[in-house]
Each structure stands twice: as structure tokens, then as C-alpha cells.
Design an enzyme around this catalytic site. Structure first.
Site, short mmCIF file in Angstrom:
data_model
loop_
_atom_site.label_atom_id
_atom_site.label_comp_id
_atom_site.label_asym_id
_atom_site.label_seq_id
_atom_site.Cartn_x
_atom_site.Cartn_y
_atom_site.Cartn_z
N CYS A 1 9.06 3.48 -2.77
CA CYS A 1 9.80 4.22 -1.76
C CYS A 1 10.13 5.63 -2.26
CB CYS A 1 11.08 3.49 -1.41
SG CYS A 1 12.01 4.37 -0.15
N HIS B 1 0.04 0.80 -2.13
CA HIS B 1 -0.01 1.79 -1.05
C HIS B 1 -0.86 2.94 -1.62
CE1 HIS B 1 2.37 4.64 1.86
NE2 HIS B 1 1.07 4.72 2.01
N ASN C 1 -2.97 -1.41 0.85
CA ASN C 1 -2.08 -0.96 1.92
C ASN C 1 -2.26 0.54 2.13
OD1 ASN C 1 1.20 0.22 2.01
ND2 ASN C 1 0.36 -0.93 3.73
N GLY C 2 -2.02 0.96 3.37
CA GLY C 2 -2.03 2.38 3.71
C GLY C 2 -3.16 2.73 4.67
N GLY C 3 -2.79 3.11 5.88
CA GLY C 3 -3.76 3.66 6.83
C GLY C 3 -4.72 2.64 7.42
N ARG D 1 2.53 0.43 9.89
CA ARG D 1 2.82 1.07 11.18
C ARG D 1 2.02 0.50 12.34
NH1 ARG D 1 2.34 6.76 8.26
NH2 ARG D 1 0.92 5.40 7.07
C1 LIG Z 1 9.79 3.12 9.10
C2 LIG Z 1 9.20 2.73 7.78
C3 LIG Z 1 9.99 2.16 6.82
C4 LIG Z 1 9.46 1.77 5.58
N1 LIG Z 1 10.25 1.10 4.70
C5 LIG Z 1 9.71 0.58 3.56
C6 LIG Z 1 10.45 -0.29 2.71
O1 LIG Z 1 11.59 -0.65 2.99
N2 LIG Z 1 9.84 -0.72 1.57
C7 LIG Z 1 8.55 -0.38 1.25
O2 LIG Z 1 8.03 -0.81 0.21
N3 LIG Z 1 7.83 0.41 2.05
C8 LIG Z 1 8.36 0.88 3.21
N4 LIG Z 1 7.59 1.60 4.08
C9 LIG Z 1 6.17 1.85 3.74
C10 LIG Z 1 5.30 0.73 4.31
O3 LIG Z 1 5.63 -0.53 3.73
C11 LIG Z 1 3.81 1.02 4.05
O4 LIG Z 1 3.59 1.05 2.66
C12 LIG Z 1 3.36 2.35 4.63
O5 LIG Z 1 3.82 2.51 5.97
C13 LIG Z 1 1.83 2.48 4.59
O6 LIG Z 1 1.21 1.46 5.36
P1 LIG Z 1 0.65 1.74 6.85
O7 LIG Z 1 -0.24 2.95 6.77
O8 LIG Z 1 -0.09 0.49 7.22
O9 LIG Z 1 1.84 2.01 7.72
C14 LIG Z 1 8.10 2.00 5.30
C15 LIG Z 1 7.29 2.59 6.29
C16 LIG Z 1 7.82 2.94 7.51
C17 LIG Z 1 6.92 3.53 8.58
#
Ligand SMILES: Cc1cc2nc3c(=O)[nH]c(=O)nc-3n(C[C@H](O)[C@H](O)[C@H](O)COP(=O)(O)O)c2cc1C
Length: 374
Positions: free
Chosen positions: A100, A173, A213-215, A237
Site C-alpha cells: 500500500c 502487484h 495482480n494488476g491490470g 478494480r
Molecule cells: C479502492 C482501492 C483500495 C485498495 N485497497 C487495498 C488494500 O487495502 N490492500 C491492498 O493490498 N491493496 C489495495 N488496493 C490495491 C488492489 O488490491 C490491487 O492491488 C490493485 O487495484 C491492482 O489490481 P487491479 O488492477 O486488478 O485493480 C486497493 C485498490 C483500490 C482500487
């Protein structure tokens, strides 16, 4: 935990603060029976200081299994105590947040992604967490921080943490974090994705398990990542903003079991029962707005979606029951959408992992040196 026997979830929904709360997870479970669900990150301190009000933070309904608790923190004693307190709730895995970038977490609190710069501490933290639970443990991290973004530095982190603790599963990520003050949202968009680092880790640490993870935005991409050898795929997301098109395919297209064939009208009927039961359980909270929030992506790109959201906004001002909320809003969505069975999964546009093996970073070589200087 023996990595050989431990298999991470093929598909998981990422931990997302203020998004993957109990309400969202209830919706997600109505759509997919097999996706693993993560909680929002909970600071160890919150768990420790709320020892007498733990249900509010840690309780979940049994249908939400398999579910992973993500904790954050930088105090070993509190991490140990928080893990111990969470045992009563029987989470299926405990995950430690090392990804984070929020200034509230990485700056002042000095945890989250900043911990990637201190793998020795992460190793200790994972050891104390693992010592207090029988559940598997895992780390979620980025591929680097600021200028500490070489493949070798990432490998050093993975190597040290896995050598110093029982951690055998890492969720990557696949972009670095910038701690220069950009917002958390930009930190999920601006640094480029480097999937080649992820696949480099699979090659260089064959005894460990890795979730990418990611995108990743569609079931086709999930399956493409698995085909290339990822042990698991985590989606954030897309699973929140477009839960139907993402989660409704998971059971059949990823786990290979027959889909429940449920429609969105049926999902909403069950969700209404859930919503009525939880409205106001903490005094004025949760409100209809809180409970209905995860539903707002359910009709993503469908006819009537814009109108339904506008009606929802208006309804939030005065509705006090889920029944009245649905009565005032659902007319916006055609029956053909509400009652439609799940369509065929949209076919793959482009496979982001197709040529990944051609661009892998050079193999990690520093191990022996690392052992000497660890
Ligand atoms: C609103 C929001 C809150 C998030 N909160 C956390 C969290 O509490 N802990 C964490 O490890 N990642 C958090 N993330 C990151 C996501 O777990 C993930 O790693 C990141 O969105 C990339 O994945 P995606 O592209 O599939 O969204 C958050 C992402 C978003 C959009």
C-alpha cells in the site's frame, strides 16, 4: 506451510479499502461460489485496540469462505496479537500488506509498501504471524519502490522473506510504487505494469507460489495468465466496477464447474434479504447507500445503466429500506437484462502474456552473496 502441498487460489478478488467490505463480499459470493475473497486491509492496531468490538471488524457470514484477512502494520507485538485475535473467526489465509503506497500507511504509519525496503523486518513479521495461526500466510507486495525497482532487488526481497519465514505465497502487484506524493489512485495507474518481473519470479523461485495482480480485466486475461504458468490471478478494480462480467464467469471458465445459472434479478432478490437484515445494525449505520454501493457496477455498460445510477442517487436521499430502494430504481433496467442468463464470455482481444517469455529479465544470480550478507 509446505509450498508443494499448498495451492493458492486460482482466482481471487483483491483487498480494497472501503470497497471489499462485508456488503461487497456478500454480493460477490452470490455471483461466484469459488472466487476467493479478501477483506479490506485492517491495521493490526485496529484489531488490537478494538478487542472488545471485534465482530464489527472481523466477523463475516459463513458463505464468504474462502476468505482471506489482510492485515497491515509494523509492530511485531501488535501483528502477533492481531493474528491471535483473528483466529476465532477462522479465516482461510492471513495476508500481510507490503504494497500500500498511501501516505497515511507508507508515510506516517511506515508500513505498507515501505516495508519492501526492509525484508528482514517482513521476514520477522511473517514469522510471528505464522506462529499465531494455523492458516496459510502470504505477502502482497509491489515489484519495487521508487528507485529500488530492479528485478534483482525484487528477488532479494522475495528470497529474504521466504528464507526468514514460512511464507511460500506472494501476490505480486506488478507495478512499482512511487512514494513521491502521488495519490494512491495514480499509484495504481502511473507506474507501468511489468508482468515480465512476475514471470521471472516464477522461473527463479520454483519452490514458491505466486499470484499475479494488476491490470487484469477479463476472464480471458485471467485464463491467459494461468496458462502462462501463474499459480493464481488476483483481480481488483474490474471485479468491483464490473462484478457481473468478471465474477459470473469465474466458476465455469476458471474452476471448470457448472455455473449456477443465476440471473441478476435473482442476485438482487437475495441481496435485498441480506440488506434488510443488516441496515442500521450499528445505530444509523449501515445506511441504504452503504449497502447498495457495491450494486452500482452490476449493470456496467448495459442499457439503462446511467438512468439506474441517477435514480439510485436520488433514492439514497430518502429510502430507508432496500425494498423501497429497488422499487424506485430497478424500473430503469430492462427485464431482458435483469433476467438474462450469463452470455458467453467475451472472446479475447489481445493476450497481454503471449510473448512474455521473450522479455524476461536475466535470471536472479545473487543468492549466494545474499546468504553471506543477509
Ligand atoms: C479502492 C482501492 C483500495 C485498495 N485497497 C487495498 C488494500 O487495502 N490492500 C491492498 O493490498 N491493496 C489495495 N488496493 C490495491 C488492489 O488490491 C490491487 O492491488 C490493485 O487495484 C491492482 O489490481 P487491479 O488492477 O486488478 O485493480 C486497493 C485498490 C483500490 C482500487
Amino acid at each position: 506451510m509446505v509450498a508443494g502441498r499448498y495451492f493458492p487460489p486460482l482466482f481471487s478478488v483483491a483487498p480494497m479499502m472501503e470497497w471489499t467490505d462485508h456488503h461487497y463480499r456478500t454480493l460477490a459470493r452470490l455471483i461466484s461460489k469459488h472466487a476467493w475473497l479478501y477483506t479490506e486491509m485492517l491495521a493490526a492496531e485496529t484489531i488490537v485496540y478494538q478487542e472488545h468490538d471485534l465482530d464489527r471488524f472481523l466477523a463475516f457470514s459463513p458463505e464468504q469462505h474462502p476468505i482471506v484477512l489482510q492485515i497491515g502494520g509494523s509492530n511485531l507485538e501488535n501483528l502477533a496479537k492481531a493474528t491471535e485475535l483473528a483466529n476465532a473467526y477462522s479465516y482461510d489465509e492471513i495476508n500481510f500488506n507490503c504494497g500500500c503506497p498511501s501516505p497515511r500507511v507508507a508515510g506516517h504509519g511506515c508500513f505498507g509498501v515501505r516495508l519492501m525496503l526492509d525484508p528482514k523486518f517482513v521476514g520477522e513479521a511473517m514469522s510471528v504471524i505464522a506462529a499465531k495461526t494455523n492458516a496459510p500466510v502470504s505477502v502482497k507486495c509491489r515489484i519495487g519502490v521508487d528507485d529500488h525497482d530492479s528485478y534483482n532487488e525484487l528477488c532479494d526481497f522475495i528470497y529474504k522473506v521466504s528464507s526468514l519465514s514460512p511464507t511460500r505465497h506472494f501476490i505480486i502487484h506488478s507495478r512499482k510504487a512511487l512514494l513521491n506524493g502521488i495519490s494512491p489512485a495514480d499509484n495504481r495507474r502511473v507506474p507501468p505494469l511489468k508482468y515480465e518481473y512476475f514471470y521471472g519470479l516464477l522461473r527463479d523461485f520454483p519452490d514458491l507460489k505466486f499470484t499475479i495482480n494488476g491490470g487484469i480485466n477479463s476472464i480471458d486475461e485471467v485464463n491467459a495468465a494461468l496458462l502462462e504458468g501463474a499459480h493464481g490471478v488476483m483481480v481488483g478494480r474490474a471485479a468491483y466496477n464490473n462484478p457481473w462480467q468478471t465474477l459470473a464467469y469465474v466458476d465455469s471458465a476458471v474452476y471448470g464447474v457448472p455455473s449456477s445459472g443465476v440471473t441478476r434479478r435473482q442476485v438482487l432478490k437475495e441481496y435485498e434479504v441480506y440488506g434488510e437484515a443488516v441496515l442500521g445494525i450499528y445505530g444509523k449505520k449501515p445506511t441504504v447507500r452503504d449497502v447498495a454501493k457495491p450494486l452500482l457496477g452490476l449493470f456496467h455498460s448495459e442499457p439503462g445503466n446511467g438512468l439506474w445510477k441517477r435514480r439510485a442517487d436520488a433514492a439514497f436521499m430518502h429510502c430507508t429500506t432496500m425494498k423501497s430502494f429497488f422499487e424506485e430504481t430497478l424500473d430503469a433496467i430492462p427485464d431482458s437484462v435483469l433476467d438474462a442468463p450469463l452470455a458467453e464470455a467475451p472472446s479475447r482481444s489481445e493476450n497481454p502474456f503471449a510473448n512474455i517469455r521473450d522479455v524476461l529479465p536475466p535470471p536472479y544470480k545473487e543468492r549466494e552473496q545474499e546468504v553471506l550478507y543477509a
